[in-house]
Design a protein around this motif. Structure first.
Motif, PDB file in Angstrom:
ATOM      1  N   ASN A   1      65.386  16.575  39.980  1.00 29.03           N
ATOM      2  CA  ASN A   1      65.406  15.475  38.961  1.00 29.03           C
ATOM      3  C   ASN A   1      64.728  16.487  38.019  1.00 29.03           C
ATOM      4  O   ASN A   1      63.415  16.794  37.796  1.00 29.03           O
ATOM      5  CB  ASN A   1      64.676  14.345  39.129  1.00 29.03           C
ATOM      6  N   ILE A   2      65.497  17.408  37.294  1.00 25.37           N
ATOM      7  CA  ILE A   2      65.270  18.452  36.265  1.00 25.37           C
ATOM      8  C   ILE A   2      64.164  18.059  35.236  1.00 25.37           C
ATOM      9  O   ILE A   2      63.012  18.089  34.752  1.00 25.37           O
ATOM     10  CB  ILE A   2      66.119  19.321  35.737  1.00 25.37           C
ATOM     11  N   LYS A   3      64.675  16.711  34.741  1.00 23.86           N
ATOM     12  CA  LYS A   3      64.066  16.053  33.481  1.00 23.86           C
ATOM     13  C   LYS A   3      62.567  15.589  33.975  1.00 23.86           C
ATOM     14  O   LYS A   3      61.929  15.781  33.048  1.00 23.86           O
ATOM     15  CB  LYS A   3      64.795  14.839  33.119  1.00 23.86           C
ATOM     16  N   LYS A   4      62.502  15.140  35.108  1.00 16.28           N
ATOM     17  CA  LYS A   4      61.135  14.646  35.360  1.00 16.28           C
ATOM     18  C   LYS A   4      60.179  15.896  35.602  1.00 16.28           C
ATOM     19  O   LYS A   4      58.986  15.776  35.437  1.00 16.28           O
ATOM     20  CB  LYS A   4      61.305  13.716  36.785  1.00 16.28           C
ATOM     21  N   GLN A   5      60.793  16.911  36.459  1.00 17.71           N
ATOM     22  CA  GLN A   5      60.168  18.063  36.602  1.00 17.71           C
ATOM     23  C   GLN A   5      59.466  18.694  35.224  1.00 17.71           C
ATOM     24  O   GLN A   5      58.408  19.043  35.188  1.00 17.71           O
ATOM     25  CB  GLN A   5      60.896  19.311  37.370  1.00 17.71           C
ATOM     26  N   ILE A   6      60.217  18.692  34.211  1.00 15.48           N
ATOM     27  CA  ILE A   6      59.958  19.340  32.768  1.00 15.48           C
ATOM     28  C   ILE A   6      58.800  18.227  32.321  1.00 15.48           C
ATOM     29  O   ILE A   6      57.799  18.888  31.805  1.00 15.48           O
ATOM     30  CB  ILE A   6      61.481  19.479  31.911  1.00 15.48           C
ATOM     31  N   LEU A   7      58.978  16.917  32.649  1.00 15.46           N
ATOM     32  CA  LEU A   7      58.008  16.087  32.028  1.00 15.46           C
ATOM     33  C   LEU A   7      56.517  16.219  32.688  1.00 15.46           C
ATOM     34  O   LEU A   7      55.667  16.505  31.894  1.00 15.46           O
ATOM     35  CB  LEU A   7      58.283  14.639  32.354  1.00 15.46           C
ATOM     36  N   TYR A   8      56.499  16.385  33.918  1.00 17.96           N
ATOM     37  CA  TYR A   8      55.300  16.825  34.626  1.00 17.96           C
ATOM     38  C   TYR A   8      54.808  18.046  34.384  1.00 17.96           C
ATOM     39  O   TYR A   8      53.636  18.457  34.325  1.00 17.96           O
ATOM     40  CB  TYR A   8      55.534  16.668  36.096  1.00 17.96           C
ATOM     41  N   LYS A   9      55.803  19.076  34.148  1.00 17.77           N
ATOM     42  CA  LYS A   9      55.083  20.441  33.792  1.00 17.77           C
ATOM     43  C   LYS A   9      54.621  20.588  32.398  1.00 17.77           C
ATOM     44  O   LYS A   9      53.479  21.271  32.221  1.00 17.77           O
ATOM     45  CB  LYS A   9      56.384  21.359  33.792  1.00 17.77           C
ATOM     46  N   ASP A  10      55.224  19.658  31.371  1.00 21.52           N
ATOM     47  CA  ASP A  10      54.717  19.682  30.137  1.00 21.52           C
ATOM     48  C   ASP A  10      53.293  18.792  29.927  1.00 21.52           C
ATOM     49  O   ASP A  10      52.256  19.501  29.326  1.00 21.52           O
ATOM     50  CB  ASP A  10      55.751  18.720  29.386  1.00 21.52           C
ATOM     51  N   ALA A  11      53.273  18.049  30.901  1.00 27.13           N
ATOM     52  CA  ALA A  11      51.860  17.430  30.968  1.00 27.13           C
ATOM     53  C   ALA A  11      50.596  18.301  31.638  1.00 27.13           C
ATOM     54  O   ALA A  11      49.784  18.173  31.102  1.00 27.13           O
ATOM     55  CB  ALA A  11      51.995  15.800  31.877  1.00 27.13           C
ATOM     56  N   TYR A  12      51.167  19.008  32.420  1.00 20.71           N
ATOM     57  CA  TYR A  12      50.292  19.907  33.239  1.00 20.71           C
ATOM     58  C   TYR A  12      49.867  20.749  32.264  1.00 20.71           C
ATOM     59  O   TYR A  12      48.929  21.349  32.127  1.00 20.71           O
ATOM     60  CB  TYR A  12      51.102  20.681  34.361  1.00 20.71           C
ATOM     61  N   MET A  13      50.954  21.396  31.345  1.00 19.49           N
ATOM     62  CA  MET A  13      50.407  22.507  30.545  1.00 19.49           C
ATOM     63  C   MET A  13      49.631  22.119  29.295  1.00 19.49           C
ATOM     64  O   MET A  13      48.570  22.758  28.881  1.00 19.49           O
ATOM     65  CB  MET A  13      51.828  23.126  29.852  1.00 19.49           C
ATOM     66  N   ALA A  14      50.162  21.013  28.895  1.00 17.48           N
ATOM     67  CA  ALA A  14      49.238  20.199  27.686  1.00 17.48           C
ATOM     68  C   ALA A  14      47.645  20.040  28.130  1.00 17.48           C
ATOM     69  O   ALA A  14      46.644  20.376  27.480  1.00 17.48           O
ATOM     70  CB  ALA A  14      49.566  19.030  27.263  1.00 17.48           C
ATOM     71  N   LYS A  15      47.627  19.681  29.451  1.00 18.52           N
ATOM     72  CA  LYS A  15      46.134  19.332  29.962  1.00 18.52           C
ATOM     73  C   LYS A  15      45.530  20.790  30.154  1.00 18.52           C
ATOM     74  O   LYS A  15      44.265  20.922  29.904  1.00 18.52           O
ATOM     75  CB  LYS A  15      46.407  18.742  31.362  1.00 18.52           C
ATOM     76  N   ALA A  16      46.114  21.813  30.481  1.00 19.20           N
ATOM     77  CA  ALA A  16      45.573  23.090  30.754  1.00 19.20           C
ATOM     78  C   ALA A  16      45.072  23.436  29.428  1.00 19.20           C
ATOM     79  O   ALA A  16      44.216  24.225  29.373  1.00 19.20           O
ATOM     80  CB  ALA A  16      46.408  23.878  31.441  1.00 19.20           C
ATOM     81  N   TYR A  17      45.984  23.588  28.370  1.00 17.91           N
ATOM     82  CA  TYR A  17      45.696  24.440  27.095  1.00 17.91           C
ATOM     83  C   TYR A  17      44.406  23.314  26.545  1.00 17.91           C
ATOM     84  O   TYR A  17      43.609  24.031  25.681  1.00 17.91           O
ATOM     85  CB  TYR A  17      46.807  24.383  26.386  1.00 17.91           C
ATOM     86  N   LYS A  18      44.622  22.225  26.635  1.00 18.76           N
ATOM     87  CA  LYS A  18      43.436  21.239  26.120  1.00 18.76           C
ATOM     88  C   LYS A  18      42.121  21.592  26.635  1.00 18.76           C
ATOM     89  O   LYS A  18      41.033  21.612  25.983  1.00 18.76           O
ATOM     90  CB  LYS A  18      43.860  20.041  26.418  1.00 18.76           C
ATOM     91  N   GLU A  19      42.235  21.668  27.783  1.00 13.40           N
ATOM     92  CA  GLU A  19      40.755  21.991  28.489  1.00 13.40           C
ATOM     93  C   GLU A  19      40.610  23.559  28.512  1.00 13.40           C
ATOM     94  O   GLU A  19      39.426  23.986  28.965  1.00 13.40           O
ATOM     95  CB  GLU A  19      40.792  21.714  30.134  1.00 13.40           C
ATOM     96  N   ASN A  20      41.382  24.508  28.066  1.00  9.50           N
ATOM     97  CA  ASN A  20      41.445  25.791  27.983  1.00  9.50           C
ATOM     98  C   ASN A  20      40.895  26.375  29.446  1.00  9.50           C
ATOM     99  O   ASN A  20      40.012  27.277  29.558  1.00  9.50           O
ATOM    100  CB  ASN A  20      40.084  26.168  27.098  1.00  9.50           C
TER     101      ASN A  20
END
Length: 550
Positions: A18-37
């Motif tokens: 399910n590519i759409k869900k993978q993109i959703l979780y990937k984006d959430a992962y990336m946002a959390k990573a950049y927020k916490e630097n």
């Protein structure tokens, strides 16, 4: 509810379809990573992004892997940037950028040695695979496989953590030994692999070992045993959708049936290899031998259209492979070289034009033009690689082995004198006498004397030219002239390897040294025996010695 990095990572891989869900979780992962630097989390987020482009956009995937490397370099993580370098190398291999791929593997290897020894040997395995399957450096690859094998033997190699890696190393060793024609070692490691995969339930790899031993039995000329193994492997390999191994099954079935002189079955299997290639557009040099076989088959049938079809296809594939592997030491081992194919194509085209002038006129000109253009670019490349291969083949032969083979052959010839007496109409006792004199003549290097003829040697042997000629033809399987020339060239090859002074002689001086009357006759006999010119052999010999001394 906020999810942790580990939870997001798990959800990403739980939704592989399910590519759409993978993109959703990937984006959430990336946002959390950049927020916490968080550098390592940024790296892992970019890695998840790269995986999304694995089958759609390799260059995009490489860009994200470069970001992984940037964020993870210098933080001593056990997985990154090593995994990113390896993934990047894999993409580069798919683009046939082998030198760049090897550079990335080397970087991964260097880092893994400091951060994760287990991963270091995984990377070493990747390097071995590349050297053997892509670069054709089987000896180098085998040394690496042995190093990995020794490492895994110190571990719990049947545990879930190590079993797969250990078994792939065994397979790599078996494959290298087969490529190096070391039949007994191939069988040993195939049996070991079969045992280990059966114990751990790795049946996908298990049947690859079955296939590999089938291919090895073809080398042994145990064709029925080969058929038995390959037929066992084929259904399972097709079930696991291993396209490359499926092609290998059909190719080695063709080789086995050819060995049994079952031409129709051989052709059927070579046609299946071609069918897989037509669908996938993927083939390696290992499986190219089927095309010359099909060309000969249809030529013997007088089927000009299919003969031309497979000549053209052979040339087209050859051209593609040469472009892909143009920087490597790999060459295509087809018995049909470019000039031969061009000549045969031209003759076929003329013949077909005579038979069907209207329908074949346009196609004939087009095919001839394509052949001329494609052949011009890589003729020199193939010529050079062919010469290099012939040189390496000569160098593998040792003087002791050659001598032993001659001795064995002489003994065999003497022992079989009785059985061949009726064939050539000469008495057994006389045959034995002349064979003994021939053996002595060879051992004492009487062939180095110039101007040897069947007449002069028959006088020395106290026999007549007819008897001597017949015995040489029957027991040395050569004409008298070829027999003398081959003995001289074998002696030249042996002594040029050993004596650096000889390698400084002119071709004319070498001709005299080894019993020839002219440089031309020496060069011609040398080429006929070895497939290369003496000047090229000497140059390559000097270069190889210099490289060893560096």
């Amino acid at each position: 509810m906020k999810l942790s990095f580990d939870e997001l990572h798990k959800l990403y891989f739980d939704n592989e379809n399910n590519i759409k869900k993978q993109i959703l979780y990937k984006d959430a992962y990336m946002a959390k990573a950049y927020k916490e630097n968080n550098r390592i989390r940024k790296a892992r987020g970019n890695y998840l992004t790269a995986l999304l482009y694995y089958n759609s956009d390799m260059n995009k995937a490489i860009q994200y892997l470069d970001s992984v490397i940037k964020y993870s370099t210098g933080i001593n993580d056990r997985s990154f940037p090593v995994a990113a370098y390896c993934e990047k190398a894999d993409f580069l291999k798919r683009q046939f950028k082998f030198e760049e791929a090897m550079l990335n593997y080397k970087l991964a290897e260097k880092i893994a040695l400091q951060t994760n020894l287990n991963y270091y040997y995984v990377v070493r395995g990747y390097i071995a695979v590349t050297k053997s399957e892509d670069l054709g450096d089987y000896k180098e690859a085998l040394d690496i496989y042995k190093e990995c094998f020794r490492f895994y033997k110190t571990k719990n190699y049947r545990s879930k953590k190590y079993a797969d890696n250990f078994q792939y190393i065994i397979f790599g060793m078996a494959n290298c030994y087969r490529s190096l024609k070391n039949i007994d070692s191939t069988t040993y490691y195939n049996k070991l692999g079969l045992w280990e995969t059966k114990l751990t339930g790795n049946m996908a790899l298990h049947y690859s070992f079955v296939l590999n031993e089938g291919a090895n039995q073809v080398l042994r000329k145990n064709y029925n045993a080969a058929l038995d193994s390959i037929h066992k492997a084929l259904p399972k390999i097709e079930e696991y959708k291993y396209t490359g191994n499926t092609m290998a099954c059909y190719f080695y079935l063709g080789k086995a049936y050819d060995g049994l002189r079952q031409k129709e079955n051989a052709v059927k299997n070579y046609l299946k290899v071609d069918s897989i290639y037509s669908k996938t557009k993927e083939i390696t040099t290992e499986f190219m031998d089927g095309y010359p076989y099909l060309i000969r088959y249809y030529k013997n049938l007088g089927d000009k259209e299919n003969q031309l079809k497979y000549i053209s296809k052979n040339m087209a594939i050859d051209s593609v492979l040469q472009k892909k592997y143009r920087n490597l030491n790999t060459f295509l081992r087809n018995e049909y070289d470019i000039p031969h194919l061009m000549s045969e194509k031209e003759n076929l085209i003329k013949s077909l034009k005579e038979d069907k002038v209207k329908s074949f006129w346009g196609n004939g000109i087009l095919i001839l033009g394509m052949i001329t253009v494609s052949a011009f670019g890589f003729y020199q490349f193939r010529h050079k690689k062919k010469y290099r291969s012939r040189f390496e083949k000569i160098m593998k032969e040792t003087a002791d082995k050659d001598f032993q083979e001659k001795e064995n052959e002489s003994t065999k010839n003497n022992k079989t004198a009785i059985s061949k007496t009726d064939d050539i109409g000469i008495g057994e006792e006389l045959i034995e006498q002349i064979l003994k004199k021939l053996n002595s003549f060879e051992k004492e290097k009487g062939f180095l004397k110039p101007n040897i003829t069947v007449q002069s040697l028959s006088i020395v042997f106290e026999t007549n030219t007819k008897y001597l000629s017949k015995i040489v033809n029957s027991y040395r399987n050569k004409s008298f002239i070829q027999y003398i020339n081959d003995l001289r060239i074998d002696d030249a090859l042996e002594n040029l390897k050993k004596d650096s002074k000889l390698r400084k002689y002119t071709i004319q001086a070498l001709a005299v040294e080894f019993g020839f009357n002219s440089a031309e006759s020496f060069s011609s006999a040398f080429y006929k025996k070895s497939g290369i010119k003496p000047a090229y052999f000497i140059k390559q010999l000097e270069d190889s010695i210099k490289n060893k001394q560096m």
